[in-house]
Design an enzyme around this catalytic site. Structure first.
Site, short mmCIF file in Angstrom:
data_model
loop_
_atom_site.label_atom_id
_atom_site.label_comp_id
_atom_site.label_asym_id
_atom_site.label_seq_id
_atom_site.Cartn_x
_atom_site.Cartn_y
_atom_site.Cartn_z
N GLY A 18 0.80 -1.23 0.03
CA GLY A 18 0.20 0.09 0.08
C GLY A 18 0.89 1.30 0.02
N GLY B 143 -0.48 5.01 -0.52
CA GLY B 143 -1.27 5.33 0.39
C GLY B 143 -0.85 6.68 1.11
N GLN B 144 -1.92 7.21 2.06
CA GLN B 144 -1.48 8.36 2.80
C GLN B 144 -0.30 8.11 3.79
OE1 GLN B 144 -4.30 9.34 6.02
NE2 GLN B 144 -3.68 11.35 6.07
N ARG C 106 -0.62 -0.01 -8.40
CA ARG C 106 -0.32 0.36 -9.74
C ARG C 106 1.01 1.62 -9.35
NH1 ARG C 106 -2.71 5.75 -9.62
NH2 ARG C 106 -3.94 6.08 -7.86
N TYR D 214 -14.76 -0.87 7.71
CA TYR D 214 -13.41 -0.56 7.98
C TYR D 214 -13.12 -1.21 9.39
CZ TYR D 214 -9.32 2.54 8.36
OH TYR D 214 -8.03 2.99 8.49
N LYS E 102 -10.65 -3.69 11.05
CA LYS E 102 -9.40 -3.57 11.70
C LYS E 102 -9.38 -4.57 12.95
CE LYS E 102 -7.29 -0.27 9.60
NZ LYS E 102 -6.00 -0.51 8.78
#
Length: 317
Positions: A8, A11-12, A36, A141, A145
């Protein structure tokens, strides 16, 4: 950690954590992966490979070929977007975590999992939320988690895998634009303040949420993963936070730098409902006692730095 695979990476957290880890451990020792390839420091500043985290065969081969000793598993769909696509969110967030843990088990690599305050729910004590408490989240979500936290515990107890994790609050960053999280308003507001001098919040006034500036979050990941394992009682899903505020309080902090700044409200019921199910503030004493967690940024210090960074990006764009 010596050789690290990060999932990931676009991501942020990943777009900042990958360069941070490369600075510490050497660019050649941090393999960034994502679904990607995006031009920039993540894909161009060191080794990069395409990876779908549910593809266990490719994932395992990457760990073996890279000779990784740690997996930092960041891949996932964030909270607000997850409510729009719950099936895909569960498949990637929970299924991807299970696949990643299996691959780590095969190779005996250490494993980092980023949990979230979303792992709590409306029945959790909202103020000074304990490290160990009831967790009944009401978002897909959050459910994923909690599942990830339990899976990490299981893999440590059953297989002796070195799993470690943090419950992140809302993360505020000047590098990555928001990506579908409920706490993203606290990033949007700085960009809008710098460019327009005003902001319309989709989170209602008085809604307290825990937050942290990204530099503190990055340091916490490394600090936990390098901590003496004999000190780690909880090991997975440590509460961490640096500050707790509502939209009016962050607006007041911005006004100390931009006196003309104005905030208004157009509340999004979906994201507001998610926010109201989360804690107002966290008890971080376990992280402080077991591995020395000590954030450096409070709200006003972060605001000054964030606005300066955002204005610099606007000038250079």
């Amino acid at each position: 950690m010596k050789r690290i695979i990060v999932t990931g990476s676009n991501g942020q957290i990943g777009v900042e954590l990958v360069p941070y880890l490369r600075e510490i451990y050497g660019a050649e020792n941090v393999l960034a992966t994502a679904r990607r390839k995006v031009p920039g420091t993540v894909s161009e500043g060191g080794p990069f490979e395409l990876l779908e985290v549910r593809d266990g065969k490719t994932f395992s081969e990457l760990i073996g070929n890279f000779k990784a000793d740690a997996v930092v598993h960041l891949a996932g769909i964030l909270s607000a977007r997850g409510e729009a696509c719950p099936q895909e969110s569960w498949d990637i967030n929970a299924g991807g975590c299970f696949t990643a843990l299996e691959c780590a088990r095969e190779h005996g690599t250490a494993f980092f999992f980023p949990s979230s305050i979303a792992a709590f729910g409306p029945s959790t004590p909202a103020d000074n939320t304990p490290q160990d408490t009831i967790q009944r989240p009401t978002t897909i979500y959050g459910v994923a988690k909690v599942t990830g936290e339990l899976l990490c515990d299981y893999y440590h107890l059953k297989f002796g895998l070195d799993t470690r994790g943090l419950r992140f609050p809302g993360l505020i960053s000047y590098e990555a634009m928001p990506g579908g999280g409920t706490t993203d308003y606290a990033v949007h507001i700085y960009y809008e303040a710098a460019s327009k001098g005003k902001y319309t919040s989709y989170i209602a006034p008085g809604t307290q949420m825990d937050m942290m500036y990204m530099p503190d979050a990055l340091e916490s990941v490394v600090q936990l993963m390098e901590a003496d394992p004999s000190r780690l009682v909880h090991r997975n899903a440590y509460n961490i936070s640096a500050m707790s505020f509502d939209p009016d309080q962050i607006a007041a902090s911005i006004k100390k730098v931009i006196p003309s700044f104005e905030i208004s409200y157009d509340v999004d019921p979906v994201r507001q409902g998610i926010a109201e199910s989360w804690p107002n503030s966290l008890d971080c004493s376990a992280a402080k006692a077991e591995w020395g967690f000590a954030p450096k940024y409070d709200l006003d210090v972060m605001t000054v730095d964030m606005l300066e960074r955002v204005k610099g990006k606007n000038r250079n764009s």
